[in-house]
Scaffold this active site. Sequence first.
Site, PDB file in Angstrom:
ATOM      1  N   HIS A  49       3.471   4.501  12.885  1.00 12.52           N
ATOM      2  CA  HIS A  49       3.846   4.329  11.473  1.00 12.52           C
ATOM      3  C   HIS A  49       4.918   5.367  11.166  1.00 12.52           C
ATOM      4  CE1 HIS A  49       2.663   3.904   7.047  1.00 12.52           C
ATOM      5  NE2 HIS A  49       3.152   5.137   7.027  1.00 12.52           N
ATOM      6  N   SER A  99       3.854  10.825   8.752  1.00  9.51           N
ATOM      7  CA  SER A  99       3.770  10.786   7.285  1.00  9.51           C
ATOM      8  C   SER A  99       4.969  11.428   6.602  1.00  9.51           C
ATOM      9  CB  SER A  99       2.528  11.534   6.806  1.00  9.51           C
ATOM     10  OG  SER A  99       1.401  11.140   7.521  1.00  9.51           O
ATOM     11  N   ARG A 104       0.853  -1.204   0.000  1.00 12.21           N
ATOM     12  CA  ARG A 104       0.000   0.000   0.000  1.00 12.21           C
ATOM     13  C   ARG A 104       0.883   1.247   0.000  1.00 12.21           C
ATOM     14  NH1 ARG A 104      -0.343   4.524   2.423  1.00 12.21           N
ATOM     15  NH2 ARG A 104      -0.018   3.480   4.413  1.00 12.21           N
ATOM     16  N   ASP A 105       1.669   1.446   1.060  1.00 10.60           N
ATOM     17  CA  ASP A 105       2.537   2.638   1.100  1.00 10.60           C
ATOM     18  C   ASP A 105       3.571   2.560  -0.023  1.00 10.60           C
ATOM     19  OD1 ASP A 105       4.039   4.882   2.096  1.00 10.60           O
ATOM     20  OD2 ASP A 105       3.257   4.469   4.080  1.00 10.60           O
TER      21      ASP A 105
HETATM   22  C1  LIG Z   1      -1.873   9.303   1.344  1.00  9.51           C
HETATM   23  C2  LIG Z   1      -1.994   8.262   2.385  1.00  9.51           C
HETATM   24  C3  LIG Z   1      -0.698   8.123   3.110  1.00  9.51           C
HETATM   25  O1  LIG Z   1       0.274   7.542   2.261  1.00  9.51           O
HETATM   26  C4  LIG Z   1      -0.905   7.341   4.366  1.00  9.51           C
HETATM   27  C5  LIG Z   1       0.386   7.096   5.016  1.00  9.51           C
HETATM   28  O2  LIG Z   1       0.941   6.023   4.935  1.00  9.51           O
HETATM   29  C6  LIG Z   1       1.055   8.197   5.701  1.00  9.51           C
HETATM   30  O3  LIG Z   1       0.436   9.258   5.931  1.00  9.51           O
HETATM   31  O4  LIG Z   1       2.244   8.031   6.022  1.00  9.51           O
HETATM   32 MN   LIG Z   2       3.095   6.186   5.135  1.00 12.87          MN
END
Ligand SMILES: CC[C@H](O)CC(=O)C(=O)O
Ligand SMILES: [Mn+2]
Length: 341
Positions: free
Chosen positions: A196, A169, A15-16
């Site tokens: 994350h 992010s 996903r990322d």
């Molecule tokens: C655009 C969504 C984003 O990539 C979510 C994410 O993994 C993040 O904010 O780091």
């Molecule tokens: Mn991310």
Amino acid sequence: MNVKRDVVITEVALRDGSHAIAHQYTVDQVLRVAKALGEANVPYIEVSHGDGLGGSSLQYGLSHTHEMELIEAAVSVSGNSKIAVLVIPGIGTIKEIKEAANLGVKMARVATHVTEADVSAQHLAVAKNLGLETVGFLMMSHMAPVDTLVNQASLMESYGADTVYIVDSAGALLPHQVAERVRALRHSLSVNVGFHAHNNLSLAMANTLAAIQEGAQRIDGSIRCLGAGAGNTQTEVLVAVLEHMGIVTGIDLYKMMDTAEDIIAPLLKVPQEITRDNLVLGYAGVYSSFLLHAQRASKRFGVDSRDILIELGKHKVVGGQEDMIVDVAAELAQVQAAARI
Ligand SMILES: CC[C@H](O)CC(=O)C(=O)O
Ligand SMILES: [Mn+2]
């Protein structure tokens, strides 16, 4: 294999990592990666467009393959691993969450800007009603003071999130800032806290360990650092480090190393590194997913991509404002041309 895991890892390369390859995953690639991750006993594998369900568009980048096909493929081969999806309300809708649940997805992660948790209420409620595990994902967490983060996380908890994530992010947070954020959330919430990271300042591992030390139970990683910008905490490295710390992830280290080397590395046109642009993402506090967009704008307008990213940081641009990248680049080109006359 059923193991008691001290820390539960979600693998986000499907996903990322989609940002890093301009959303060009094919069914065949997803089948190979998800099967290998399943065999490595990774608990959760996230699969979606990089910007979440419904992200395929001119604004965010068109997917090579419809994400529902990729999700279906991942579910079919992932064994005991559960497939997760990300959804940003407004980009992804209830319809897509239902479609994903019908395909066998087990977890929905509802992502909002760090000050906008209120827009996650409906999506979290629907996911919960569908029987999915639910996560609130507070993006760009470096942009809010700790008390705001706590308020927003509490909102997500009240909407039914089983876990609330602090999401760095931009890869802009420092270890002590991660520690104080996780500590505050652990103190105020009854649900799990997750973290994350992005590795733009080479701090993903240090920040992740700081989060775990403060009690974060859910952690994201991307194998071979296949995530936006310089990528996330490198999953296979994290598994090795945590093993040395006596922290059980339940993930097979050798299998992860082999997957990184034999399946992921060949997918990458260039290795995931902290290039000058990635470094500027973290330094200026800019969304990691803006990288390729800024590089394209740099070519189009003849402006240094670092200048574009620094300017975006000054504007405090957030996810969903990708159109601003072109505006900022065009404006910089004009200003720089005028200065040359
Ligand atoms: C655009 C969504 C984003 O990539 C979510 C994410 O993994 C993040 O904010 O780091
Ligand atoms: Mn991310």
